[in-house]
Structures are given as structure tokens and as C-alpha cells.
Design an enzyme around this catalytic site. Structure first.
Site, mmCIF file in Angstrom:
data_model
loop_
_atom_site.group_PDB
_atom_site.id
_atom_site.type_symbol
_atom_site.label_atom_id
_atom_site.label_comp_id
_atom_site.label_asym_id
_atom_site.label_seq_id
_atom_site.Cartn_x
_atom_site.Cartn_y
_atom_site.Cartn_z
ATOM 1 N N LEU A 134 0.832 -1.214 0.000
ATOM 2 C CA LEU A 134 0.000 0.000 0.000
ATOM 3 C C LEU A 134 0.864 1.261 0.000
ATOM 4 C CD1 LEU A 134 -2.927 -0.982 2.400
ATOM 5 C CD2 LEU A 134 -3.020 -0.679 -0.068
ATOM 6 N N ASP A 152 4.858 4.183 -7.662
ATOM 7 C CA ASP A 152 4.384 4.431 -6.288
ATOM 8 C C ASP A 152 4.524 5.904 -5.896
ATOM 9 O OD1 ASP A 152 4.066 1.729 -6.221
ATOM 10 O OD2 ASP A 152 5.143 1.405 -4.342
HETATM 11 O O1 PMV Z 1 4.940 -3.775 -3.915
HETATM 12 P P1 PMV Z 1 4.482 -2.439 -4.409
HETATM 13 O O2 PMV Z 1 3.044 -2.166 -4.175
HETATM 14 O O3 PMV Z 1 5.385 -1.327 -4.019
HETATM 15 O O4 PMV Z 1 4.509 -2.493 -5.985
HETATM 16 C C1 PMV Z 1 5.610 -2.832 -6.715
HETATM 17 C C2 PMV Z 1 5.276 -2.729 -8.148
HETATM 18 C C3 PMV Z 1 6.304 -3.377 -9.048
HETATM 19 O O5 PMV Z 1 5.846 -3.161 -10.375
HETATM 20 C C4 PMV Z 1 6.391 -4.875 -8.793
HETATM 21 C C5 PMV Z 1 7.688 -2.767 -8.856
HETATM 22 C C6 PMV Z 1 7.801 -1.339 -9.338
HETATM 23 O O6 PMV Z 1 8.832 -0.729 -8.998
HETATM 24 O O7 PMV Z 1 6.932 -0.845 -10.069
#
Ligand code: PMV
Length: 313
Positions: free
Chosen positions: A106, A152
Site C-alpha cells: 500500500l 508508487d
Molecule cells: O509492492 P508495491 O506495491 O510497491 O509495488 C511494486 C510494483 C512493481 O511493479 C512490482 C515494482 C515497481 O517498482 O513498479
């Protein structure tokens, strides 16, 4: 002088995780129910430049100067100062807290960095723009995950649904028809960096197969964008489930994630998938608002340790 406070929301990746690391698009949205908060108050009694960081959730109460370069909170403060091009802050105390479950996909760490960047820069009289906040959060993520795609920090800093392609300007998404998402947490902590690294090795060993999977995900994500912008919620559900199936083929899911996805579908969800790095963390289910309670109960019965319902709009 009252404290200067700022917050940043949690986030969820709706489509395209992992493939986004390889240049394909992702769709992500803020989760406004959970947030990180940072508050800075002046501490005129302390020697100039002294920054005290207090994070009760982490049992932390320390001068900034005593924290190592890779400490995430210290890194967020130092990156903010670097971005503002200042060497020292007026003596102050920074309080950090968060209601976002940690290590669960999240974006808790990223939101903490964003909240710190906002509060510290405002306190220093040079409030960063969303772009500046996003850059600070990216640099701190980089310290920890190695090669974050940037999705993110972008969705958390702008706090709006986005279409994201690595190294391209992101786009804000217009949500034609708000939709309800129930998020289920497996309670399994899974560091994203390790899953990304493992996938990288497997993809390097068989590039043709993995490029094909990433292209399938890109196709699903592109269709999902059209559904979101046209308010076609039923179709969106089917696409979520298709995206999950490809993530299973990429071997980044987990039996418990698959079980939660199945449970949500049996309880009437329109579609469901794991979300984020995988091998733990969260899954999400799209459902009609009146179905959210049944889906929540089904997820809890199937082993989710925490659930959260949010509206994407
Ligand atoms: O684990 P999270 O919600 O931070 O998501 C990572 C998303 C990925 O595509 C697996 C890695 C990234 O850096 O985008």
C-alpha cells in the site's frame, strides 16, 4: 509557532505491476482511507541545525545526525534538503506517523517520504511542488528497492489515479464512474525488491517468453484504461482477473493470494487480482458497492488478516 503538518495517502496498483518495470504501462490509484503524516515544529532551544525525529510506531526518537544514510526517515529529510539546496534546517522536531499497513503493497514507506518532503519543505519556507515531493520519494525508494519504476511515488505524491509508463510523463486518469475496491491483506510480508530481482533473473533466462507475458499485461492495462474512462465497470472486473492469471504465470502470486482472489469471486466480486510486488501483501477485488460487505466477509473467512474498502474516483 504551531507545527507544520502534511500527509500523503496510501496507494494500490490496479493493473500492470511488474510489467511496468519493463516499460509497459501501469494504472494506480490513491487509497485515501490510509495515510502517512509528518509534522514539524520549531525547537528554538536546541542548537541551530538540530533535527530530532520521532516515530512512535517505529520506537524511534533520534537526532537526524545519528541516523545512517540509508535510514528511510533520515533519507527523506536529507533528500528534501538536497532538493531545496539547503545544508541545514532551523532546529526542529519532526513527528512521523502512519495508518498505512507497512510492507503490504500500500506504499507505506513511500507515503512517509512524501509526507516528510511536504512538511519539511513547508517548514523551511520552500514548499516543494508535487513533482518535487515525488522526486524525493523516488530517491528514497531507490535506496531500498534498487530499481523502482516510479509508479508508487507518482500516484502517492499527486494523490490521483494515474496512467504510468516508466521514464515518460505520467497522465492523470479520468474515472467516468467511481468504482468500489475491497483490498485484502495476506499478512505475508514480502519485500518488493526481492520479487522484482527474482523475476528479473527468470526473465533474463527466457526473454521471449517473458516479453510475451509483459505484452499481454500491457494489452490488458490498455483495455482497462478505456473501461475506466468510459465507466465500463463489468468489463474492468474481467480484465482484473485476466491480469491476475498472467501474474500467476509470472510466478509472483502465492497460494493465499490465489485463495483470496477465488473467495472474492465466489462472493460476487466482478474481478480480482493480486496487487503490487506479490508473494504476499495485498489482493484487490472490484465489486458493486452493495457487494462489498459480502466480499469483505469472504476474504476474512479465507484468511485475510486485514481488509479495506475504498472508492476509486
Ligand atoms: O509492492 P508495491 O506495491 O510497491 O509495488 C511494486 C510494483 C512493481 O511493479 C512490482 C515494482 C515497481 O517498482 O513498479
Amino acid at each position: 509557532m504551531p507545527a507544520i503538518a502534511a500527509s500523503a495517502p496510501g496507494k494500490i496498483i490496479l493493473f500492470g505491476e511488474h510489467a511496468v518495470v519493463y516499460g509497459r504501462p501501469a494504472i494506480a490509484a490513491p487509497v485515501l482511507q490510509a495515510s502517512a503524516r509528518a509534522a514539524v515544529s520549531a525547537n528554538p532551544a536546541a542548537p541551530s541545525g538540530t533535527v530530532r525525529i520521532i516515530a512512535r510506531d517505529l520506537q524511534l526518537d533520534s537526532p537526524l545526525a545519528a541516523l545512517p544514510v540509508n535510514h528511510p526517515l533520515a533519507a527523506a529529510v536529507r533528500e528534501t534538503m538536497r532538493r531545496m539546496e539547503i545544508d541545514a534546517l532551523p532546529a526542529c522536531t519532526l513527528h512521523v506517523s502512519s495508518t498505512i499497513p507497512p510492507a503490504a503493497g500500500l506504499g507505506s514507506g513511500t507515503a512517509v517520504s512524501a509526507a516528510i518532503a511536504r512538511a519539511v519543505s513547508a517548514f523551511a519556507g520552500r514548499p516543494l511542488t508535487d513533482e518535487g515531493v515525488s522526486e524525493v520519494a523516488f530517491r528514497v525508494d531507490h535506496l531500498h528497492h534498487g530499481t523502482p519504476s516510479g509508479v508508487d511515488n507518482t500516484v502517492i505524491s499527486y494523490a490521483q489515479p494515474i496512467w504510468f509508463v516508466r521514464q515518460q510523463p505520467f497522465q492523470l486518469l479520468r474515472v467516468a464512474q467511481p468504482f468500489t475496491i475491497v483490498i485484502g491483506n495476506t499478512g505475508v510480508r514480502s519485500p518488493t525488491g526481492a520479487v522484482v530481482q527474482d523475476l528479473r533473473q527468470r526473465a533474463a533466462a527466457d526473454p521471449a517468453a517473458y516479453e510475451n507475458y509483459f505484452n499481454i499485461i500491457a494489452g490488458i492495462t490498455t483495455q482497462a484504461r478505456a473501461c475506466i474512462e468510459q465507466g465500463e465497470t463489468g468489463e474492468l472486473g474481467a480484465l482484473l482477473s485476466q491480469n491476475h492469471a498472467v501474474l500467476q504465470r509470472l510466478d509472483v502470486s502465492l497460494p493465499l493470494l490465489d485463495a483470496l482472489v477465488e473467495a472474492a469471486l465466489r462472493a460476487g466480486a466482478l474481478g480480482a487480482k493480486m496487487s503490487g510486488g506479490g508473494r504476499g501483501g495485498n489482493m484487490l477485488a472490484l465489486c458493486a458497492p452493495q457487494q462489498a460487505e459480502a466480499v469483505t466477509s469472504a476474504l476474512t473467512a479465507a484468511g485475510a488478516v486485514k481488509t479495506l474498502t475504498t472508492t476509486i474516483q
